[in-house]
Design an enzyme around this catalytic site. Structure first.
Site, PDB file in Angstrom:
ATOM      1  N   LYS A 201       0.799  -1.263  -0.010  1.00  7.70           N
ATOM      2  CA  LYS A 201       0.049   0.204   0.058  1.00  7.70           C
ATOM      3  C   LYS A 201       0.870   1.440  -0.038  1.00  7.70           C
ATOM      4  CE  LYS A 201      -1.696   3.071   2.820  1.00  7.70           C
ATOM      5  NZ  LYS A 201      -1.707   4.150   1.969  1.00  7.70           N
ATOM      6  N   GLU A 273      10.252   1.542  10.187  1.00  8.30           N
ATOM      7  CA  GLU A 273      11.195   2.296   9.636  1.00  8.30           C
ATOM      8  C   GLU A 273      10.653   3.774   9.733  1.00  8.30           C
ATOM      9  OE1 GLU A 273      14.294   1.641   9.283  1.00  8.30           O
ATOM     10  OE2 GLU A 273      14.226  -0.545   8.596  1.00  8.30           O
ATOM     11  N   CYS A 307      13.586  11.003   5.100  1.00  4.33           N
ATOM     12  CA  CYS A 307      13.921  10.577   6.526  1.00  4.33           C
ATOM     13  C   CYS A 307      15.258  10.903   7.049  1.00  4.33           C
ATOM     14  CB  CYS A 307      13.482   9.300   6.865  1.00  4.33           C
ATOM     15  SG  CYS A 307      14.487   8.094   5.773  1.00  4.33           S
ATOM     16  N   GLU A 401      10.319  16.507  13.954  1.00  2.00           N
ATOM     17  CA  GLU A 401      10.868  16.501  12.520  1.00  2.00           C
ATOM     18  C   GLU A 401       9.927  17.318  11.758  1.00  2.00           C
ATOM     19  OE1 GLU A 401       9.484  12.886  10.863  1.00  2.00           O
ATOM     20  OE2 GLU A 401      11.523  12.620   9.569  1.00  2.00           O
TER      21      GLU A 401
HETATM   22  P1  NDP Z   1       2.784   8.329   7.393  1.00  2.00           P
HETATM   23  O1  NDP Z   1       3.151   7.827   8.492  1.00  2.00           O
HETATM   24  O2  NDP Z   1       1.778   9.365   7.442  1.00  2.00           O
HETATM   25  O3  NDP Z   1       2.243   7.356   6.146  1.00  2.00           O
HETATM   26  C1  NDP Z   1       3.287   6.305   5.757  1.00  2.00           C
HETATM   27  C2  NDP Z   1       2.300   5.406   5.032  1.00  2.00           C
HETATM   28  O4  NDP Z   1       1.398   4.979   6.017  1.00  2.00           O
HETATM   29  C3  NDP Z   1       1.508   5.822   4.036  1.00  2.00           C
HETATM   30  O5  NDP Z   1       1.168   4.939   3.007  1.00  2.00           O
HETATM   31  C4  NDP Z   1       0.286   5.988   4.803  1.00  2.00           C
HETATM   32  O6  NDP Z   1      -1.067   6.159   4.117  1.00  2.00           O
HETATM   33  C5  NDP Z   1       0.229   4.937   5.690  1.00  2.00           C
HETATM   34  N1  NDP Z   1      -0.650   5.035   6.710  1.00  2.00           N
HETATM   35  C6  NDP Z   1      -0.987   6.186   7.928  1.00  2.00           C
HETATM   36  N2  NDP Z   1      -1.926   5.793   8.854  1.00  2.00           N
HETATM   37  C7  NDP Z   1      -1.722   4.588   8.869  1.00  2.00           C
HETATM   38  C8  NDP Z   1      -2.416   3.606   9.754  1.00  2.00           C
HETATM   39  N3  NDP Z   1      -3.120   4.061  10.735  1.00  2.00           N
HETATM   40  N4  NDP Z   1      -2.242   2.192   9.258  1.00  2.00           N
HETATM   41  C9  NDP Z   1      -1.448   2.035   8.483  1.00  2.00           C
HETATM   42  N5  NDP Z   1      -0.905   2.812   7.596  1.00  2.00           N
HETATM   43  C10 NDP Z   1      -1.061   4.068   7.789  1.00  2.00           C
HETATM   44  O7  NDP Z   1       4.250   9.098   6.711  1.00  2.00           O
HETATM   45  P2  NDP Z   1       4.290  10.103   5.551  1.00  2.00           P
HETATM   46  O8  NDP Z   1       3.722   9.486   4.303  1.00  2.00           O
HETATM   47  O9  NDP Z   1       3.764  11.424   5.967  1.00  2.00           O
HETATM   48  O10 NDP Z   1       6.027  10.080   5.349  1.00  2.00           O
HETATM   49  C11 NDP Z   1       6.725  10.755   5.911  1.00  2.00           C
HETATM   50  C12 NDP Z   1       7.242  10.222   7.275  1.00  2.00           C
HETATM   51  O11 NDP Z   1       7.946   8.890   6.807  1.00  2.00           O
HETATM   52  C13 NDP Z   1       8.378  11.086   7.860  1.00  2.00           C
HETATM   53  O12 NDP Z   1       8.168  10.913   9.057  1.00  2.00           O
HETATM   54  C14 NDP Z   1       9.653  10.306   7.636  1.00  2.00           C
HETATM   55  O13 NDP Z   1      10.675  10.509   8.454  1.00  2.00           O
HETATM   56  C15 NDP Z   1       9.244   8.736   7.332  1.00  2.00           C
HETATM   57  N6  NDP Z   1      10.332   8.047   6.633  1.00  2.00           N
HETATM   58  C16 NDP Z   1      11.007   7.399   7.319  1.00  2.00           C
HETATM   59  C17 NDP Z   1      11.937   6.469   6.663  1.00  2.00           C
HETATM   60  C18 NDP Z   1      12.890   5.686   7.215  1.00  2.00           C
HETATM   61  O14 NDP Z   1      13.361   4.728   6.583  1.00  2.00           O
HETATM   62  N7  NDP Z   1      12.996   5.695   8.642  1.00  2.00           N
HETATM   63  C19 NDP Z   1      12.186   6.636   5.132  1.00  2.00           C
HETATM   64  C20 NDP Z   1      11.235   7.719   4.588  1.00  2.00           C
HETATM   65  C21 NDP Z   1      10.208   8.507   5.500  1.00  2.00           C
HETATM   66  P3  NDP Z   1      -1.682   7.590   3.497  1.00  2.00           P
HETATM   67  O15 NDP Z   1      -0.513   8.286   3.102  1.00  2.00           O
HETATM   68  O16 NDP Z   1      -2.314   6.822   2.162  1.00  2.00           O
HETATM   69  O17 NDP Z   1      -2.565   7.984   4.405  1.00  2.00           O
END
Ligand code: NDP
Length: 496
Positions: A201, A273, A307, A401
């Site tokens: 997803k 992650e 990130c 962040e």
């Molecule tokens: P989110 O946590 O909002 O979303 C990440 C994914 O999770 C999306 O596909 C989102 O769907 C989905 N999601 C959101 N809520 C839920 C839930 N309750 N249950 C299951 N899935 C869910 O992060 P962002 O997309 O805003 O990405 C940015 C973040 O990702 C930053 O904090 C960044 O640091 C982190 N990140 C970490 C990395 C690492 O390797 N440590 C690498 C890259 C980013 P949808 O968007 O469709 O709502």
């Protein structure tokens, strides 16, 4: 022609812009991909709009997948697991290599749509597509050279003991919007390489590259892609009991939610992650001509939406003035909006980043470059690279962040103070250490609370090494043998 066939032929931003103009405001409709078939979403739960970050105009519509659509994808993956988990490693390896070559042949198509959809410059998108290709190539060959432990039990030479691994089952693979295809394939490649099947997803905000991902003869059901919102489709996937593992990359608060939702399903493999607020430490022995470009790219690459970006810069006080003037000039010259730096991804994210800049202004911060952007962006989500100083250490700007083109600069006096400041944060994903003193590289590097420490470089990756964060930045590691641990179950067998 349907959308997928049309997108597949477009391999430059100019032709993509022409194509979008011809659509005359009609958005690209993305479809779920289950059992190797694109799904008709007409009777489901509606659509989610996603917008072109450069213009703010509608770009795509993503199905708001329901729990029953998620179930359908899990059915397909469960069915496919029966045979996929049993085929030879060589056969799986061949298929992964084929996927890599399909992406490679179409890399300009993927780079084009990644750049349009996420807002990143084409050059940045190209780097990420190359990395997506490497993900498949790396795990395709890893599984052919994997080794295990076999030995006779000490004192009992007639009893052999060995470790045996088997694929866990169906995985939910959930990825964020900042490096869409790269991070999604970082999960898909090991998942299928180690014999698992999956339901992926991607983020609703950036769906086009996942929609364009063709499976290159992957048997039906091995990898299914569903679109939708996180709290709906994502959470349904996380909570599905037939999903035996979750590999998630995203924000820390979502990671906490996923942990909550899986706490009673104790055997579910969960790899998280999460976010970072990463420090860059700059000592007074550096050559500024080398240190400044590293610190600047760590701060502003992909508009700070990685990130691993270094968003807190700590500079030894004796070189602070010199560093600041060289750094600010370098940023102004090399990070120009619309050329080397794109907009942030969405209206919602624009407002989030803006709120931190607003707060910095209220707290009396110095803006060495950059401004608080307009509250209502007229044409796209553009935020200029911003360098801040004089921020209180306990300010949200310093502690949380921001995930945008914003970096804060502070000074330190001693090595111990530098380490204390670096570690004074709930996150622990990565860090950058800039110094020419080799003994300091170890002395400081080994005391920073971060899963990744880069010394005199940034974003260098070797896929066999561990990737993941400490503290609030995650649970578990991926990469090489660590990915094998995520996607396989380990048993020890004793044979007399
Ligand atoms: P989110 O946590 O909002 O979303 C990440 C994914 O999770 C999306 O596909 C989102 O769907 C989905 N999601 C959101 N809520 C839920 C839930 N309750 N249950 C299951 N899935 C869910 O992060 P962002 O997309 O805003 O990405 C940015 C973040 O990702 C930053 O904090 C960044 O640091 C982190 N990140 C970490 C990395 C690492 O390797 N440590 C690498 C890259 C980013 P949808 O968007 O469709 O709502």
């Amino acid at each position: 022609m349907d959308f997928i066939s049309q997108l597949w032929e477009i391999d430059s931003p100019e032709s993509a812009r022409d194509y979008l103009t011809n659509l005359a405001g009609e958005p690209i409709r993305v479809q779920n991909f289950i059992n190797n078939e694109f799904q008709d979403h007409s009777k489901a739960n509606g659509w989610i709009d996603s917008f072109d970050p450069r213009s703010g105009k509608p770009l795509a519509q993503v199905p708001r997948s329901t729990t029953s659509e998620v179930d359908l994808a899990v059915d397909a993956a469960s069915q496919a697991f029966q045979s996929w988990s049993k085929i030879s490693r060589q056969e799986r390896s061949n298929i992964l290599l084929r996927i890599a070559s399909v992406i490679c042949r179409k890399k300009e198509v993927f780079a084009t749509w990644e750049s349009i959809d996420q807002g990143k410059p084409l050059a940045r998108a190209r780097v990420e597509i190359e990395r997506a290709i490497s993900n498949f190539r790396y795990f395709a060959t890893y599984i052919l050279h994997d080794e295990g432990t076999v030995r006779f039990i000490d004192g009992q030479p007639s009893t052999l003991t060995y470790e045996h691994r088997s694929p866990v089952g169906v995985f939910g693979l959930i990825s964020p919007w900042n490096m869409p295809l790269y991070l999604l394939t970082w999960k898909i490649a090991p998942c299928i390489a180690f014999g698992c099947t999956g339901v992926a997803k991607p983020s609703e905000v950036t769906s086009i590259s996942a929609f364009s991902l063709r499976q290159a003869d992957l048997p039906p059901g091995v990898m299914n892609i569903i679109f939708g919102d996180g709290p709906g489709a994502g959470s349904a996937l996380v909570q599905c009991p037939r999903v035996r593992g979750i590999s998630f990359t995203g924000g820390t608060s979502t990671g906490i939610q996923i942990r909550r939702e899986t706490v009673t399903d104790i055997g579910k493999h969960v790899s998280l992650e999460l976010g970072g607020k990463n420090p860059t430490l700059i000592f007074d022995d550096v050559d500024l001509d080398q240190a400044v470009p590293v610190a600047a790219s760590a701060a502003f690459e992909n508009s700070g939406q990685i990130c691993l970006c270094g968003s807190r810069i700590y500079v030894q006080s004796s070189i602070m003035n010199r560093f600041l003037s060289v750094f600010v000039e370098y940023v102004k010259k090399n990070y120009q909006l619309g050329q080397t730096i794109g907009p942030v991804v969405s209206r919602e994210h624009y407002s989030k980043v803006r709120s931190y800049l607003d707060q910095a202004q209220e707290e009396g911060a110095s803006f060495f470059t950059g401004v608080v952007p307009e509250a209502e962006p007229a044409h796209g989500y553009w935020i200029a690279p911003t360098v801040l100083g004089n921020i209180p250490r306990d300010s949200r700007v310093m502690r949380e962040e921001i995930f945008g083109p914003v970096v804060s600069i502070c000074s330190f006096e001693t090595e111990d103070e530098a380490i204390q400041l670096a570690n004074d944060n709930p996150n622990g994903l990565s860090s950058v250490l800039l110094t020419q003193d080799v003994s300091r590289m170890r002395r400081v590097g080994e005391r920073i609370d971060a899963g990744l420490v880069w010394v005199n470089c940034w974003l260098v990756r070797e896929l066999s090494t561990a990737f993941g964060g400490m503290k609030s930045s995650g649970v578990g590691r991926e990469g090489g043998t660590h990915s094998r641990d995520v996607f396989t179950n380990l048993r020890t067998i004793h044979v007399r």
